[in-house]
Scaffold this motif. Structure first.
Motif, short mmCIF file in Angstrom:
data_model
loop_
_atom_site.label_atom_id
_atom_site.label_comp_id
_atom_site.label_asym_id
_atom_site.label_seq_id
_atom_site.Cartn_x
_atom_site.Cartn_y
_atom_site.Cartn_z
N TYR A 159 87.81 -16.65 83.56
CA TYR A 159 86.66 -17.28 82.91
C TYR A 159 86.75 -16.96 81.42
O TYR A 159 86.31 -15.92 80.95
CB TYR A 159 85.37 -16.76 83.52
CG TYR A 159 84.13 -17.52 83.10
CD1 TYR A 159 84.21 -18.79 82.53
CD2 TYR A 159 82.87 -16.97 83.27
CE1 TYR A 159 83.09 -19.48 82.15
CE2 TYR A 159 81.72 -17.66 82.89
CZ TYR A 159 81.85 -18.91 82.33
OH TYR A 159 80.72 -19.59 81.95
N VAL A 160 87.36 -17.89 80.68
CA VAL A 160 87.69 -17.62 79.28
C VAL A 160 86.45 -17.40 78.44
O VAL A 160 86.38 -16.46 77.63
CB VAL A 160 88.54 -18.77 78.71
CG1 VAL A 160 88.87 -18.52 77.24
CG2 VAL A 160 89.82 -18.93 79.50
N ALA A 161 85.45 -18.25 78.58
CA ALA A 161 84.26 -18.14 77.73
C ALA A 161 83.56 -16.81 77.93
O ALA A 161 83.17 -16.13 76.96
CB ALA A 161 83.31 -19.30 78.03
N GLU A 162 83.38 -16.38 79.19
CA GLU A 162 82.72 -15.11 79.44
C GLU A 162 83.59 -13.93 79.01
O GLU A 162 83.07 -12.91 78.54
CB GLU A 162 82.40 -15.01 80.93
CG GLU A 162 81.49 -13.86 81.31
CD GLU A 162 80.08 -14.01 80.75
OE1 GLU A 162 79.35 -13.01 80.72
OE2 GLU A 162 79.73 -15.14 80.34
N THR A 163 84.89 -14.07 79.15
CA THR A 163 85.80 -13.02 78.69
C THR A 163 85.70 -12.81 77.18
O THR A 163 85.66 -11.68 76.68
CB THR A 163 87.25 -13.37 79.07
OG1 THR A 163 87.34 -13.46 80.50
CG2 THR A 163 88.21 -12.31 78.57
N ARG A 169 83.13 -13.62 75.34
CA ARG A 169 81.79 -13.17 74.97
C ARG A 169 81.60 -11.69 75.19
O ARG A 169 81.00 -10.99 74.37
CB ARG A 169 80.75 -13.94 75.78
CG ARG A 169 79.30 -13.69 75.34
CD ARG A 169 78.33 -14.42 76.25
NE ARG A 169 78.32 -13.85 77.58
CZ ARG A 169 77.60 -12.77 77.93
NH1 ARG A 169 76.85 -12.13 77.03
NH2 ARG A 169 77.65 -12.30 79.15
N THR A 170 82.14 -11.16 76.29
CA THR A 170 81.94 -9.75 76.62
C THR A 170 83.07 -8.86 76.11
O THR A 170 82.90 -7.64 76.05
CB THR A 170 81.83 -9.59 78.15
OG1 THR A 170 83.03 -10.06 78.76
CG2 THR A 170 80.65 -10.39 78.68
N GLY A 171 84.21 -9.44 75.79
CA GLY A 171 85.34 -8.63 75.38
C GLY A 171 86.08 -7.97 76.52
O GLY A 171 86.95 -7.13 76.29
N GLN A 217 82.75 -5.04 68.04
CA GLN A 217 83.90 -4.93 67.17
C GLN A 217 84.80 -6.16 67.34
O GLN A 217 84.89 -6.76 68.41
CB GLN A 217 84.72 -3.67 67.51
CG GLN A 217 83.93 -2.39 67.35
CD GLN A 217 83.57 -2.12 65.89
OE1 GLN A 217 84.32 -2.46 64.97
NE2 GLN A 217 82.42 -1.48 65.69
N GLY A 218 85.47 -6.50 66.25
CA GLY A 218 86.42 -7.60 66.31
C GLY A 218 85.76 -8.96 66.18
O GLY A 218 84.57 -9.10 65.90
N LEU A 219 86.56 -9.99 66.39
CA LEU A 219 86.10 -11.37 66.26
C LEU A 219 85.23 -11.72 67.45
O LEU A 219 85.56 -11.44 68.59
CB LEU A 219 87.30 -12.31 66.17
CG LEU A 219 87.00 -13.77 65.85
CD1 LEU A 219 86.51 -13.92 64.42
CD2 LEU A 219 88.25 -14.62 66.07
N ILE A 220 84.10 -12.36 67.17
CA ILE A 220 83.18 -12.79 68.23
C ILE A 220 83.35 -14.29 68.44
O ILE A 220 83.08 -15.09 67.54
CB ILE A 220 81.73 -12.45 67.86
CG1 ILE A 220 81.58 -10.95 67.60
CG2 ILE A 220 80.79 -12.91 68.97
CD1 ILE A 220 80.19 -10.55 67.17
#
Length: 559
Positions: free
Chosen positions: A66-70, A72-74, A354-357
């Motif tokens: 699940y790319v979108a949730e991955t 979003r949560t990191g 942290q990192g790109l959101i």
């Protein structure tokens, strides 16, 4: 088969769902299948039902990241898929005949990996040769043609709870097991699964009757329910057997024991079961099944089970918003470019991140444009005294175009019309040798059935389009039609039929090029070109090179 038999199949599924696998419900949707499904719900309330539509995506079916949730949560987030969710439940597949072979393979693999955890109910509403995938039908015990007046409450009187409790203690004698396997082979069933399903159905039938051992009647009922609908042939009666030789001494005791107890052997019981099957089959059913099997085998080529692929390859044609599912590819640079302007706002909303959101609204997937193969269909007027010259021009043009086919991946076809009919001399091909052979001995002369040539071009163009190509019809004629569609020699009727056929070509959306070989412009060829919305070129003294250049200019640059 009577409605009581379908009720028996429903009851057996409720007793041993793990051993019987499920059922395929054939026929148009209506009260019958709905009643059967309602019976499954009533008799197996502990099993949750999951409905699987035929258009479900492969990612949703088998699971994916699940790319979108991955993003979003990191952290990696997995979508388990419908098959994982349906473990231990009833998998209801609507319109099973529309399910692609790849999706049916996912389901079959899940059933094989976890035996007994899925109960398949496949609704097969196909007509003629449209059927549910064989991979699913082989993993369900019952293939049922449900009557419209089926009543699932026929199983209400049966004590299914007691039968479930008794089932583990039911004994299946070896002789009945061998008889069921022999009956399956005699009916042309080469797979082992139907024989195993027949054994399970016989045990469930005995448990339903409150007995601890399977009898011949139980085996007969199992053969009628499981093996008879799968029968592909019936064994031919054997010739009179030769006199039996005396058995060897070691086997004499066993044979004497069999004779003393009066029980039939496995072969004799298999013959009895086949006789019961033959009595229950409708007239002519086996012949129809064998004919359908031959037709399905004839169609089982590369195009028989073909499915349309998603746009995952070809020339890049930009990106669009969407998630990388069902084979779509993530456009990483465009995704980062879409997410970059929102980073200050997102960091203020999530200061600890942290990192790109990246969110689901930033995701971009690649688009591809596949080059479709173009087929130039030459429709040549082979009538009259100038036919020899026209065929030489057409032959030269075809040879020149074939020289470019290795680069453009295009095809050519040739139709000639003369006398009273049109003929496909060269089906779509890239072979220069085949084109030369087809054009070598073409005779000329006779009438001009222009309407027949146009109608034949429509048919070939339709076949090309069904195969995924782009047709281009090229007509070489002076347009002086004098043979109507019914074969009558009448110029007005022939021209009217030609214009009507031309309008059919235009309605079919086929791109066309009319090369007028008459001495003057504005003749009947131009009228026909206008009717088919074709590009019109007046080339009374055309040669192969000029025709080839005209056709090459009319071909799509990126079909």
């Amino acid at each position: 088969m009577a409605a009581e038999s379908w009720a028996a199949a429903l009851a057996l599924l409720a007793i041993d769902p793990a051993g019987l696998g499920g059922a395929v419900l054939r026929g148009p949707g209506g009260p019958g299948p709905e009643a059967f499904i309602a019976g499954i719900r009533r008799l197996l309330p502990e099993r949750r039902m999951f409905r699987l539509p035929p258009h479900i995506g492969a990612d949703r079916l088998a699971g994916s990241l699940y790319v979108a949730e991955t993003l979003r949560t990191g952290k990696p987030c997995l979508d388990p898929g419908l098959l994982a969710e349906a473990r231990g439940g009833v998998l209801l597949i609507a319109s099973g005949e529309r399910l692609t072979p790849s999706k049916a393979g996912f389901i079959a693999a899940a059933v094989d990996e976890r035996p007994g955890e899925y109960l398949l109910i496949v609704c097969d509403e196909g007509q003629d040769d449209e059927r549910a995938p064989p991979a699913l039908a082989e993993r369900a015990a019952f293939l049922l043609d449900l009557p419209e007046d089926f009543d699932e409450t026929l199983t209400a009187w049966q004590d299914l709870a007691a039968a479930r409790a008794l089932l583990p203690n039911v004994v299946l004698p070896d002789v009945i097991t061998a008889a069921l396997c022999g009956a399956a082979l005699s009916l042309g069933i080469n797979s082992l699964r139907p024989a195993l399903f027949a054994c399970a159905a016989a045990r469930a039938t005995a448990a339903l009757d409150g007995r601890r051992e399977v009898s011949q009647d139980d085996a007969t009922a199992a053969v009628r329910l499981v093996l008879a609908p799968r029968a592909l042939r019936f064994p031919v009666p054997e010739a009179a057997a030769e006199p039996e030789t005396p058995p060897p001494p070691p086997a004499s005791d066993e044979n004497d024991a069999n004779k003393s107890d009066g029980n039939p052997s496995a072969r004799e019981m298999s013959e009895l079961l086949l006789a019961a099957v033959k009595a229950s089959l409708p007239q002519g059913l086996l012949a129809a099944l064998e004919q359908n099997l031959r037709q399905s085998q004839a169609k089982s080529g590369a195009g028989a089970a073909s499915e349309k692929l998603g746009v995952t390859r070809g020339r890049p044609a930009g990106t669009r918003a969407g998630e990388p599912r069902n084979g779509a590819r993530l456009a990483l640079v465009d995704t980062l470019r879409a997410a970059a302007p929102w980073q200050p706002l997102r960091r203020r909303a999530a200061p600890g991140r942290q990192g790109l959101i990246v969110t689901s609204t930033d995701l971009r997937i690649r688009r591809y444009q596949q080059k479709r193969e173009t087929t130039a269909i030459f429709v040549v007027d082979a009538s009259g005294s100038a036919a020899v010259h026209r065929m030489a021009e057409a032959k030269g043009a075809v040879e020149l175009l074939l020289a470019d086919c290795y680069v453009r991946r295009d095809r050519t076809a040739l139709i000639a019309f003369r006398g009273k009919a049109a003929e496909v001399l060269l089906p779509p091909t890239r072979s220069l040798q085949r084109a030369r052979k087809s054009l070598a001995d073409l005779p000329g002369g006779g009438g001009t059935p222009l309407a027949a040539g146009i109608a034949q071009a429509v048919e070939v163009a339709t076949q090309v389009r069904r195969a995924g190509g782009t047709p281009l019809a090229v007509f070489l004629t002076d347009g002086k039609a004098n043979i109507a569609r019914d074969g009558a020699a009448s110029r007005p009727a022939a021209l009217a039929d030609a214009e009507a056929a031309a309008r059919m070509l235009r309605l079919a959306g086929v791109r066309a090029l009319m090369i007028d070989l008459a001495d003057a412009r504005g003749g009947p060829a131009q009228r026909v070109a206008e009717a088919m919305a074709a590009q019109y070129l007046a080339l009374p003294r055309a040669d192969a090179a000029s025709i080839s250049r005209a056709v090459a200019a009319a071909m799509p640059t990126d079909a």
